[in-house]
Write a protein that holds these residues in place. Structure first.
Motif, mmCIF file in Angstrom:
data_model
loop_
_atom_site.group_PDB
_atom_site.id
_atom_site.type_symbol
_atom_site.label_atom_id
_atom_site.label_comp_id
_atom_site.label_asym_id
_atom_site.label_seq_id
_atom_site.Cartn_x
_atom_site.Cartn_y
_atom_site.Cartn_z
ATOM 1 N N GLY A 67 -6.099 62.824 98.525
ATOM 2 C CA GLY A 67 -6.652 62.772 100.660
ATOM 3 C C GLY A 67 -8.113 61.633 100.566
ATOM 4 O O GLY A 67 -7.836 62.216 101.459
ATOM 5 N N LEU A 68 -8.763 62.094 99.255
ATOM 6 C CA LEU A 68 -9.983 61.134 99.756
ATOM 7 C C LEU A 68 -10.320 60.002 99.605
ATOM 8 O O LEU A 68 -8.885 59.154 99.712
ATOM 9 C CB LEU A 68 -11.060 60.934 98.154
ATOM 10 N N ARG A 69 -10.302 59.334 101.145
ATOM 11 C CA ARG A 69 -10.253 58.004 101.441
ATOM 12 C C ARG A 69 -11.097 56.996 101.384
ATOM 13 O O ARG A 69 -12.227 57.080 102.310
ATOM 14 C CB ARG A 69 -10.396 58.066 103.460
ATOM 15 N N VAL A 70 -10.487 55.830 100.540
ATOM 16 C CA VAL A 70 -11.120 55.069 99.623
ATOM 17 C C VAL A 70 -10.969 53.301 100.656
ATOM 18 O O VAL A 70 -9.772 52.902 100.193
ATOM 19 C CB VAL A 70 -10.965 55.232 98.501
ATOM 20 N N LEU A 71 -11.631 52.965 100.403
ATOM 21 C CA LEU A 71 -11.462 51.779 100.733
ATOM 22 C C LEU A 71 -11.950 50.597 98.848
ATOM 23 O O LEU A 71 -13.021 50.907 98.832
ATOM 24 C CB LEU A 71 -12.805 51.411 101.731
ATOM 25 N N VAL A 72 -11.162 49.346 99.033
ATOM 26 C CA VAL A 72 -11.429 49.324 97.894
ATOM 27 C C VAL A 72 -11.950 47.457 98.155
ATOM 28 O O VAL A 72 -11.013 46.873 99.285
ATOM 29 C CB VAL A 72 -10.772 49.706 96.714
ATOM 30 N N VAL A 73 -12.680 47.211 97.437
ATOM 31 C CA VAL A 73 -12.443 45.517 98.052
ATOM 32 C C VAL A 73 -13.251 44.599 96.239
ATOM 33 O O VAL A 73 -13.761 45.033 96.118
ATOM 34 C CB VAL A 73 -14.347 45.434 98.539
ATOM 35 N N ASP A 74 -12.078 43.785 96.175
ATOM 36 C CA ASP A 74 -12.405 43.260 95.213
ATOM 37 C C ASP A 74 -12.225 41.820 95.646
ATOM 38 O O ASP A 74 -10.368 41.807 96.066
ATOM 39 C CB ASP A 74 -11.913 43.318 93.746
ATOM 40 N N ASP A 75 -12.047 41.238 95.081
ATOM 41 C CA ASP A 75 -11.519 39.347 95.501
ATOM 42 C C ASP A 75 -10.139 39.234 94.630
ATOM 43 O O ASP A 75 -9.952 38.239 94.582
ATOM 44 C CB ASP A 75 -12.469 38.149 95.299
ATOM 45 N N ASP A 76 -10.250 40.057 93.497
ATOM 46 C CA ASP A 76 -9.240 39.923 92.128
ATOM 47 C C ASP A 76 -8.492 40.309 92.440
ATOM 48 O O ASP A 76 -8.070 41.582 92.322
ATOM 49 C CB ASP A 76 -9.985 39.862 90.892
ATOM 50 N N PRO A 77 -7.286 39.270 92.361
ATOM 51 C CA PRO A 77 -5.452 40.088 93.421
ATOM 52 C C PRO A 77 -5.238 41.244 92.559
ATOM 53 O O PRO A 77 -4.667 42.383 92.249
ATOM 54 C CB PRO A 77 -4.962 38.721 93.081
ATOM 55 N N THR A 78 -5.335 40.765 90.838
ATOM 56 C CA THR A 78 -4.877 41.480 89.708
ATOM 57 C C THR A 78 -5.615 42.687 89.669
ATOM 58 O O THR A 78 -4.928 43.503 89.836
ATOM 59 C CB THR A 78 -5.112 40.545 88.588
ATOM 60 N N CYS A 79 -7.319 42.818 90.228
ATOM 61 C CA CYS A 79 -7.547 44.280 89.974
ATOM 62 C C CYS A 79 -7.499 44.558 90.964
ATOM 63 O O CYS A 79 -7.543 45.783 90.738
ATOM 64 C CB CYS A 79 -9.003 44.087 89.827
ATOM 65 N N LEU A 80 -7.539 44.111 92.451
ATOM 66 C CA LEU A 80 -7.433 44.795 93.735
ATOM 67 C C LEU A 80 -5.674 45.785 93.075
ATOM 68 O O LEU A 80 -5.810 46.572 93.318
ATOM 69 C CB LEU A 80 -7.044 44.247 94.618
ATOM 70 N N MET A 81 -5.197 45.447 92.880
ATOM 71 C CA MET A 81 -3.768 45.689 92.663
ATOM 72 C C MET A 81 -3.915 47.288 91.396
ATOM 73 O O MET A 81 -2.754 48.383 92.087
ATOM 74 C CB MET A 81 -2.377 44.822 92.309
ATOM 75 N N ILE A 82 -4.471 46.739 90.616
ATOM 76 C CA ILE A 82 -4.782 47.579 90.214
ATOM 77 C C ILE A 82 -5.295 49.037 90.337
ATOM 78 O O ILE A 82 -4.751 50.166 89.932
ATOM 79 C CB ILE A 82 -5.051 47.366 88.749
ATOM 80 N N LEU A 83 -6.152 48.597 90.756
ATOM 81 C CA LEU A 83 -7.464 49.477 91.328
ATOM 82 C C LEU A 83 -6.427 50.754 92.657
ATOM 83 O O LEU A 83 -6.617 52.133 92.629
ATOM 84 C CB LEU A 83 -8.850 49.154 92.162
#
Lengths: 154, 683
Positions: free
Chosen positions: B32-48
């Motif tokens: 439930g930890l609320r994480v905001l992830v920011v990455d311009d690489d779509p591949t990485c973003l999706m994986i993360l």
């Protein structure tokens, strides 16, 4: 080909990819992330990787084609490609990117052009392999079988 | 929210099962930890994203830093931790890191495929909690909750260390804190966590996260109060406990103050690297007049910073403002930044002067060119923002040290104010405040970027001629200068002490003939915020007095030249506010400055003003702050020149001043300043 056979082929094929260094453990992580709630996760990510990489490679080609090369920009692109290929587990592509970056630092046009070729080559290779593998998986699933989990011995 | 659902179950289990059942609860915790992830690489973003979901976190993804920032701003308490890539096209990851640290104080983890030592070090220096090398493995993500816990724990510790024994409703946490020390031991941690959860749940916090304590939103007012308190105590001696006592805000805990103070200090430290002369300001600012009390809380932030760092990095101020204000008016990276500050000092805002609205008020309003130090380059719109900022800023540092001790400071304004304050504190304060409020209120509404100036100037003018009425000075003081607009003095001035800020004060200075002289000299000297101060300094003491009276009467709305300080103050305020605000960022700062100037005005005056129209009140607040400060300046007889200039390049100031004066002069004509002649404007 019956399902069992297909599955064995898939396993052998996938293992060979790891053995040959096309894929690394990161790819395994991706596979492990796939589950019932997200059965096409690997396919989606891999497709995303392909699209993104091709764009990057085009940008790189253009950047290196300039009369006066902006190495910073080239480096930025390569860095990006390195990041995504490493996230996906495309090990050889990643390694090629690392070499590429060091030549960018030196601002060596010839070397960087060669690196670009290298990276492209590795990219198309791994793309090919992944597509083959994914197709095998599809066939298995279509035939009613399940995708075997790869147990890497190394 | 997942968290709530998780928590719900957790709390239930915790409450019912005491903390033995570790498994359920501890297993749930990071979930439930609320994480905001920011990455311009779509591949990485999706994986993360997928990995984070697999860790049972609640994930929000962005591919652009701007998007991430706006999401965070919209929902400050909506996230527990942020993961950000270092290399992004629209904004550097470290810059984003800074923003988040300042504005939201969330733990941020940087990620990159780059594992070079320099980059990692950069992450450390910018305050990242951790640095992950790509490709990020899920195992690494499974542990990121530790940063959230650690941060909380540290806050608690600080809380405790501040010496207060009163835990209030936080007591349970204290014990948890002790447990945290052994957090390495999962069992212990679980126990403490559970206890904490219980407490969390039972305390009526709206915080749904078991991890989080209720997050305090540092609003502009609150921040102003905070800054005022810190200034009062002195930046070095400000301990959370005392700050808390000074602020006297119900529901605020020492822990909140402690963590905010930490951030503030970091901010100040960063600023100190920016410019030297700022330090003067800071000193001055920090020496806030106690009378002002909480003037500076909000805008104080900027001012404080300035004060602390002696620099007025406009940008930092702006940012700080924003941050401090909790993204209040300040836009990200408040434009007020240094540039504005400079402007303020350079009196560049001719526009500020006699803004449209102001004109009317200008008539016999004494233009308290308090702000002449303050560049009045604030754009009208900025004024508005300045207003906001000013308000906050006003609270901030405008507390010019009453004891004129500051003279040495570069901020002539401040110095003057300080001196003046001593002498005239009461009056000036009122005056300035009034003016500022005046300026502020009416001006702002009229979106007069310049108006403040006019107000301020108007006041100056009048004062000059012995028509105290329009002490617009506050307007000046308001100018961006970080003078701590004693916005806080809200007690005296109703609400918008921002006016101070808005009054680009500077403009005011120039415009008013009467003040002009003062202003000129002052402006030149001070370059910036000081304008108000200068004005005051030059003016005779008694003139000031008269001003004050006049200022008070200057209320914008009433456009009277009454002797009520209020009027003046109001005008000034608005003028100030406007000016200040126009500069946007600086507004905040200016305001503070203005406020400070206002502060100089005697509180008594302010009170009078207070009774004035609402607008006046508004202005008053602003004005008061400004005027007060301004007054102090005036009173002190420190030659304005020295006040400002050190930092701001006298030449600039001079030119700015001149410019302003010119503009002012012209504007004044329109305003029919009584007998105010611009001749004697010593340029």
């Amino acid at each position: 080909m019956e399902v069992g056979q297909m599955q064995r082929r898939l396993v052998d094929y996938t293992k060979s990819l790891f053995m040959e260094g096309f894929l690394d453990a990161q790819f395994l992580q991706l596979q492990q992330l796939q589950d019932e709630s997200n059965p096409d996760f690997v396919v989606e990510v891999v497709s995303l990787f392909f699209d993104d990489s091709e764009k990057l490679l085009n940008d790189l080609t253009m950047a290196l084609d300039q009369p006066s090369v902006d190495f910073k920009k080239v480096d930025a692109h390569v860095h990006q490609l390195k990041g995504s290929s490493s996230s996906i587990g495309a090990q050889r592509v990643k390694n090629a990117c690392i070499a590429f970056r060091s030549f960018c630092e030196e601002q060596n046009i010839d070397a960087t052009l060669r690196c670009l070729q290298q990276v492209k080559q590795e990219y198309y290779l791994v793309k090919n392999k992944l597509e083959t593998m994914l197709r095998l998986e599809q066939q298995i699933v279509a035939a009613g079988g399940s995708i075997p989990m790869i147990e890497l011995g190394f | 929210m997942n968290v709530s659902s998780v928590k719900g179950s957790m709390s239930i289990s915790s409450s019912t099962s005491t903390w033995k059942a570790g498994d359920t609860i501890s297993d749930q915790f990071p979930a439930g930890l609320r994480v905001l992830v920011v990455d311009d690489d779509p591949t990485c973003l999706m994986i993360l994203e997928k990995m984070l979901i697999a860790c049972l976190y609640k994930v929000t993804k962005c591919n652009r830093a701007e998007t991430a920032l706006s999401k965070l701003r919209e929902n400050k308490n909506g996230y527990d931790i942020v993961l950000s890539d270092v290399h992004m096209p629209d904004m550097d990851g470290f810059k984003l890191l800074e923003h988040i640290g300042l504005e939201m104080d969330l733990p941020v983890i940087m990620m990159s495929a780059d594992d070079g030592k320099k980059v990692v070090m950069k992450g450390v220096t910018h305050g990242a909690c951790d640095y992950l090398i790509k490709p990020v493995r899920i195992e690494a993500l499974k542990n990121i909750w530790q940063h959230v816990v650690r941060k909380r724990k540290n806050e608690w510790k600080e809380f405790e260390q501040s010496g207060s024994v009163e835990e209030g409703d936080r007591q349970p946490k204290q014990s948890d804190d002790a447990d945290y020390s052994s957090s390495a031991n999962e069992g212990n941690w679980k126990g403490s966590k559970k206890r904490k959860d219980e407490e969390e749940e039972t305390d009526e916090r709206d915080d749904t996260s078991t991890l989080k304590k209720p997050r305090v939103v540092w609003s502009v007012e609150l921040h102003q109060q905070f800054v005022a308190a810190v200034n009062q105590l002195g930046i070095d001696k400000a301990v959370p406990k005392k700050i808390l006592e000074l602020m006297n805000v119900p529901g605020l805990t020492r822990e909140n103050v402690a963590s905010h103070l930490q951030k503030y200090r970091l901010y100040l430290r960063r600023l100190s690297g920016v410019s030297q002369h700022q330090s003067n300001l800071s000193t001055i600012i920090s020496a806030q007049d106690p009378t002002f009390g909480s003037l500076s809380s909000l805008s104080g932030l900027d001012l404080q910073t300035l004060a602390a760092t002696g620099q007025l990095p406009a940008q930092s101020l702006a940012r700080l403002q924003a941050a401090g204000l909790g993204r209040a008016t300040a836009k990200s990276g408040i434009p007020i930044t240094l540039v504005d500050q400079r402007n303020i000092f350079s009196f560049e805002n001719p526009k500020l002067r006699f803004g449209e609205g102001q004109q009317q008020h200008m008539t016999n309003k004494q233009q308290v060119n308090l702000l002449h130090g303050i560049p009045t380059t604030m754009e009208p719109k900025q004024l508005v923002s300045l207003r906001h900022a000013a308000q906050s800023i006003g609270n901030m540092n405008m507390q010019v040290p009453p004891h004129g001790a500051q003279s040495s400071q570069n901020n002539p304004l401040l110095m003057q104010m300080g001196q003046q304050q001593q002498q005239q504190q009461q009056q000036s304060r009122g005056q300035i405040l009034v003016d500022s409020t005046i300026n502020h209120a009416p001006r702002l509404s009229s979106s007069m970027g310049q108006p403040i100036l006019s107000n301020g100037i108007a006041t100056n003018v009048s004062s000059r001629n012995g028509i105290p009425e329009n002490i617009r000075a506050p307007g000046y003081s308001q100018t961006p200068s970080m003078l701590n607009f004693p916005m806080n003095h809200a007690s005296e001035l109703p609400g918008n002490s921002f006016a101070l800020g808005s009054t680009p004060g500077v403009s005011i200075l120039t415009s008013k003939g009467a003040f002009q002289e003062d202003v000129n000299s002052e402006i030149k000297g001070s370059g910036g915020l000081m304008p108000s101060y200068d004005v005051f300094n030059d003016l005779d003491q008694h003139k000031l007095q008269s001003w004050e009276l006049q200022n008070v009467g200057m209320a914008f709305d009433t456009s009277q030249h009454s002797n009520s300080l209020q009027g003046n103050l109001d005008l000034t305020q608005s003028a100030l506010g406007q000016q200040g605000f126009s500069s946007g960022q600086m507004n905040g700062h200016n305001r503070s400055a203005a406020v400070a100037s206002k502060a100089m005005f005697s509180t008594g005056d302010v009170k009078e003003l207070g009774s004035a129209q609402n607008v006046n009140q508004h202005l008053n607040n602003l004005l008061v702050d400004n005027t007060i400060r301004v007054k102090s300046e005036r009173v002190c007889d420190t030659s304005p020149a020295n006040i400002f200039p050190d930092h701001f390049g006298q030449d600039d100031l001079m030119s700015a001043l001149l410019k302003q004066q010119e503009s002012v002069a012209s504007s004044e004509n329109e305003f029919d300043f009584d007998g105010y002649s611009m001749n004697n404007i010593p340029v």
